[in-house]
Design an enzyme around this catalytic site. Sequence first.
Site, PDB file in Angstrom:
ATOM      1  N   HIS A  55       0.868  -1.004  -0.075  1.00  0.00           N
ATOM      2  CA  HIS A  55       0.077  -0.126  -0.081  1.00  0.00           C
ATOM      3  C   HIS A  55       0.925   1.262   0.041  1.00  0.00           C
ATOM      4  O   HIS A  55       1.314   1.841   1.128  1.00  0.00           O
ATOM      5  CB  HIS A  55      -0.961   0.191   1.206  1.00  0.00           C
ATOM      6  CG  HIS A  55      -1.981   1.083   1.148  1.00  0.00           C
ATOM      7  ND1 HIS A  55      -2.970   0.994   2.363  1.00  0.00           N
ATOM      8  CD2 HIS A  55      -2.370   2.047   0.532  1.00  0.00           C
ATOM      9  CE1 HIS A  55      -3.861   2.142   2.052  1.00  0.00           C
ATOM     10  NE2 HIS A  55      -3.333   2.609   0.966  1.00  0.00           N
ATOM     11  N   HIS A  72       1.331   5.044  -2.217  1.00  0.00           N
ATOM     12  CA  HIS A  72       0.608   6.015  -3.125  1.00  0.00           C
ATOM     13  C   HIS A  72       1.730   7.042  -3.707  1.00  0.00           C
ATOM     14  O   HIS A  72       2.528   7.309  -2.808  1.00  0.00           O
ATOM     15  CB  HIS A  72      -0.564   6.891  -2.738  1.00  0.00           C
ATOM     16  CG  HIS A  72      -1.607   5.984  -2.060  1.00  0.00           C
ATOM     17  ND1 HIS A  72      -2.370   5.294  -2.892  1.00  0.00           N
ATOM     18  CD2 HIS A  72      -2.064   5.659  -0.949  1.00  0.00           C
ATOM     19  CE1 HIS A  72      -3.297   4.514  -2.295  1.00  0.00           C
ATOM     20  NE2 HIS A  72      -3.270   4.889  -0.999  1.00  0.00           N
ATOM     21  N   ARG A 119      -2.113   8.793  -6.105  1.00  0.00           N
ATOM     22  CA  ARG A 119      -2.343   9.558  -4.820  1.00  0.00           C
ATOM     23  C   ARG A 119      -3.964   9.149  -4.793  1.00  0.00           C
ATOM     24  O   ARG A 119      -4.696   9.584  -5.547  1.00  0.00           O
ATOM     25  CB  ARG A 119      -2.118  10.857  -4.879  1.00  0.00           C
ATOM     26  CG  ARG A 119      -2.498  11.564  -3.622  1.00  0.00           C
ATOM     27  CD  ARG A 119      -2.064  12.910  -3.608  1.00  0.00           C
ATOM     28  NE  ARG A 119      -1.991  13.586  -2.168  1.00  0.00           N
ATOM     29  CZ  ARG A 119      -1.202  14.593  -1.933  1.00  0.00           C
ATOM     30  NH1 ARG A 119      -0.669  15.035  -2.695  1.00  0.00           N
ATOM     31  NH2 ARG A 119      -1.183  15.100  -0.415  1.00  0.00           N
ATOM     32  N   ALA A 120      -4.497   8.339  -3.461  1.00  0.00           N
ATOM     33  CA  ALA A 120      -5.864   8.079  -3.471  1.00  0.00           C
ATOM     34  C   ALA A 120      -6.706   9.344  -3.088  1.00  0.00           C
ATOM     35  O   ALA A 120      -7.950   9.432  -4.023  1.00  0.00           O
ATOM     36  CB  ALA A 120      -5.902   7.233  -2.373  1.00  0.00           C
ATOM     37  N   SER A 121      -6.370  10.292  -2.425  1.00  0.00           N
ATOM     38  CA  SER A 121      -7.103  11.290  -2.274  1.00  0.00           C
ATOM     39  C   SER A 121      -7.218  12.156  -3.354  1.00  0.00           C
ATOM     40  O   SER A 121      -8.241  13.087  -3.472  1.00  0.00           O
ATOM     41  CB  SER A 121      -6.589  12.456  -0.960  1.00  0.00           C
ATOM     42  OG  SER A 121      -5.308  12.791  -1.558  1.00  0.00           O
ATOM     43  N   HIS A 135     -10.711   1.458  -2.031  1.00  0.00           N
ATOM     44  CA  HIS A 135     -10.115   2.861  -1.599  1.00  0.00           C
ATOM     45  C   HIS A 135     -10.647   4.051  -1.998  1.00  0.00           C
ATOM     46  O   HIS A 135     -10.893   4.237  -3.078  1.00  0.00           O
ATOM     47  CB  HIS A 135      -8.632   2.885  -1.909  1.00  0.00           C
ATOM     48  CG  HIS A 135      -7.738   3.615  -1.112  1.00  0.00           C
ATOM     49  ND1 HIS A 135      -8.130   4.890  -0.570  1.00  0.00           N
ATOM     50  CD2 HIS A 135      -6.601   3.211  -0.450  1.00  0.00           C
ATOM     51  CE1 HIS A 135      -7.201   5.499   0.162  1.00  0.00           C
ATOM     52  NE2 HIS A 135      -6.048   4.469   0.249  1.00  0.00           N
ATOM     53  N   HIS A 182      -5.898   0.153   5.677  1.00  0.00           N
ATOM     54  CA  HIS A 182      -6.261   0.785   6.841  1.00  0.00           C
ATOM     55  C   HIS A 182      -6.583  -0.316   8.106  1.00  0.00           C
ATOM     56  O   HIS A 182      -7.354  -0.061   8.739  1.00  0.00           O
ATOM     57  CB  HIS A 182      -7.031   1.977   6.929  1.00  0.00           C
ATOM     58  CG  HIS A 182      -6.801   2.815   5.512  1.00  0.00           C
ATOM     59  ND1 HIS A 182      -7.911   2.619   4.596  1.00  0.00           N
ATOM     60  CD2 HIS A 182      -5.878   3.499   5.071  1.00  0.00           C
ATOM     61  CE1 HIS A 182      -7.375   3.622   3.601  1.00  0.00           C
ATOM     62  NE2 HIS A 182      -6.291   3.913   3.812  1.00  0.00           N
ATOM     63  N   GLU A 187       1.451   2.724   3.768  1.00  0.00           N
ATOM     64  CA  GLU A 187       0.655   3.676   3.028  1.00  0.00           C
ATOM     65  C   GLU A 187       1.734   5.045   3.225  1.00  0.00           C
ATOM     66  O   GLU A 187       1.242   6.120   3.366  1.00  0.00           O
ATOM     67  CB  GLU A 187      -0.708   3.939   3.596  1.00  0.00           C
ATOM     68  CG  GLU A 187      -1.545   4.833   2.683  1.00  0.00           C
ATOM     69  CD  GLU A 187      -2.886   5.193   3.485  1.00  0.00           C
ATOM     70  OE1 GLU A 187      -3.206   4.883   4.599  1.00  0.00           O
ATOM     71  OE2 GLU A 187      -3.741   5.822   2.664  1.00  0.00           O
ATOM     72  N   ARG A 221       2.309  11.369   8.732  1.00  0.00           N
ATOM     73  CA  ARG A 221       3.657  11.551   8.442  1.00  0.00           C
ATOM     74  C   ARG A 221       4.638  11.931   9.500  1.00  0.00           C
ATOM     75  O   ARG A 221       5.810  11.939   9.311  1.00  0.00           O
ATOM     76  CB  ARG A 221       4.061  12.761   7.210  1.00  0.00           C
ATOM     77  CG  ARG A 221       3.157  12.149   6.064  1.00  0.00           C
ATOM     78  CD  ARG A 221       3.096  13.294   5.044  1.00  0.00           C
ATOM     79  NE  ARG A 221       2.233  13.029   3.891  1.00  0.00           N
ATOM     80  CZ  ARG A 221       2.582  13.307   2.462  1.00  0.00           C
ATOM     81  NH1 ARG A 221       3.390  14.117   2.137  1.00  0.00           N
ATOM     82  NH2 ARG A 221       1.460  12.939   1.669  1.00  0.00           N
TER      83      ARG A 221
END
Lengths: 341, 341
Positions: free
Chosen positions: B7, B9, B71-73, B178, B223, B284, B290
């Site tokens: 996982h 991104h 990038r998922a978001s 996701h 997650h 992730e 972070r």
Amino acid sequence: MLIIDCHGHYTTAPAALQAYRDAQLARIKNPSLPEPAAPVISDGEIRDSIDQNQLKLQRLRGADVTIFSPRASAMAHHIGGEDVSVAWTRVCNDLIKRVVDLYPENFVGVCQLPQSPGKPLARSVEELERCVRELGFVGLNLNPDPSGGHWTSPPLTDRYWYPIYEKMVELDVPAMIHVSSSCNANFHATGAHYLNADTTAFMQFIEGDLFRDFPNLRFVIPHGGGAVPYHWGRYRGLADMLKRPPLARHVMQNVYFDTCVYHQPGIDLLAKVIDVENILFGSEMVGAVRGIDPETGHYFDDTKRYIDALAMPADKKHQIFELNARRVFPRLDRILKAQNR
Amino acid sequence: MLIIDCHGHYTTAPAALQAYRDAQLARIKNPSLPEPAAPVISDGEIRDSIDQNQLKLQRLRGADVTIFSPRASAMAHHIGGEDVSVAWTRVCNDLIKRVVDLYPENFVGVCQLPQSPGKPLARSVEELERCVRELGFVGLNLNPDPSGGHWTSPPLTDRYWYPIYEKMVELDVPAMIHVSSSCNANFHATGAHYLNADTTAFMQFIEGDLFRDFPNLRFVIPHGGGAVPYHWGRYRGLADMLKRPPLARHVMQNVYFDTCVYHQPGIDLLAKVIDVENILFGSEMVGAVRGIDPETGHYFDDTKRYIDALAMPADKKHQIFELNARRVFPRLDRILKAQNR
């Protein structure tokens, strides 16, 4: 030590309650029907519905008092308009009051509110006041999503909610944050919507500054706090990334989790990461999960067993079982003291 | 033993990618603007964006390969119509392919899909086929809520989704479930929407019979499975109440959880309640959280440390770190074998 279960719903109410609701729903479809009269329910019917269920389980499992509210999934604030919600809510709360009057040592009342999607909270404030001042209730269930799974209301930190918070502070009562049934096919009520709402509310509190405006406001997030304790590192890290104060100061002076987590490893985690001051014993019986765990031979929702099994000093368990509830629900404490408990 | 992070991104892509997106968004507001040309990004820019971030952290933390996706978001399927989503998706996936080509031993590709709320999945099927057959990708990210927090799509068990499942089975690729960013103010993306989606998807699988129709379909729920492992007793009990088969048979032949849980007690719980066969190492990074955990002095998302610290035999850790990923992503296994790994 008293064992206080902070999370019980009247899921076993006599059939006349549902008949009343059915008549309400029929009238939504056909407004020419008469407004239904309040259901006629005898004391005997109430006793039958309680004795064989919540009271029996209280005794079997060793709880003393249950903080008792109407069935959460039946609040269904998304059905009908505000008038329907007001009438339904009064009937449900009045029935809780009758349970409390019949069993004053076993149950204390918590109310549902006549919320309605998009409507202001004035009538919820009125009903809260009536339930606390006239019926002697000690708290309320607040639905963060009265739309039933469409999440059309503003976040709990929005000023939309402030009238109810002002009344909560004035009356010194906490709210359990509890959604109702879901009319969104994506969300199973007890398997997704409930837990999502718990998780969502907690994150809203991190993002906002609600407790700066209301330092004495108190919320119980049920179902063990949804996903939060399992992801406690994530939330600590997110608070940091979002430049919020540490959670202990920013949220956990005002937010409590119950113990409605239906297996030992989950309760172990909860007790490990969440300060004992923030944990209230709860079982949600008779509720979402009614079966026996084949792995243990005991009911999934017999959560007292999991607390009993925790490697934790007795005085801390005393906090979880009794003292925290008396602190978070001061009106409960007063009722118990008046009973010399 | 290889350490495969399932996982990751591309959250650190060169600025030209965002400039392209900004031009897309400007054109939504003003359709007289020209369609933006694909961003021009040099190999050097890609190297700069990877070397100091994902690659550096891979080396520092001891991972060998990252299953890498856009990038998922930023997928943001709710922005613009299907054509916008198709163009954006191709640009993002093509950029992943360039990372993989520059670092073939460190990254393997997973694609985003050009989903669009209410639209059929034909173009997502096309893009999946392109990414797997032409770009050599090994999986996909599937967004169960392309509306971005309004949950207007049918549940994942609905036939709406079957075209993508049929292609997944044909190509033998798994999907990570996701969501992307949230345009519903109730849901913070990484603090609520992501975890809610994980929880929601799992419950949909319990309610449905999807894996009877697709016995070889495989999903990774990221997650750490959202709220699910923490409430494992609840889910076992709900499956029982809903008269579904036991979870081990009904869901867990097809569903895997990653280890993106950012503290030791959470990972301990995951490893305790979920069969080791169903756990895939993931971090992730560089992602939602972070910072450095002040309680440990290490990065919250350095999840390898938590697995390393588990009291678990080495062969089981080997499953989590490598073998499960090779089994769930057979095309990854083939790529690694071609590299003599």
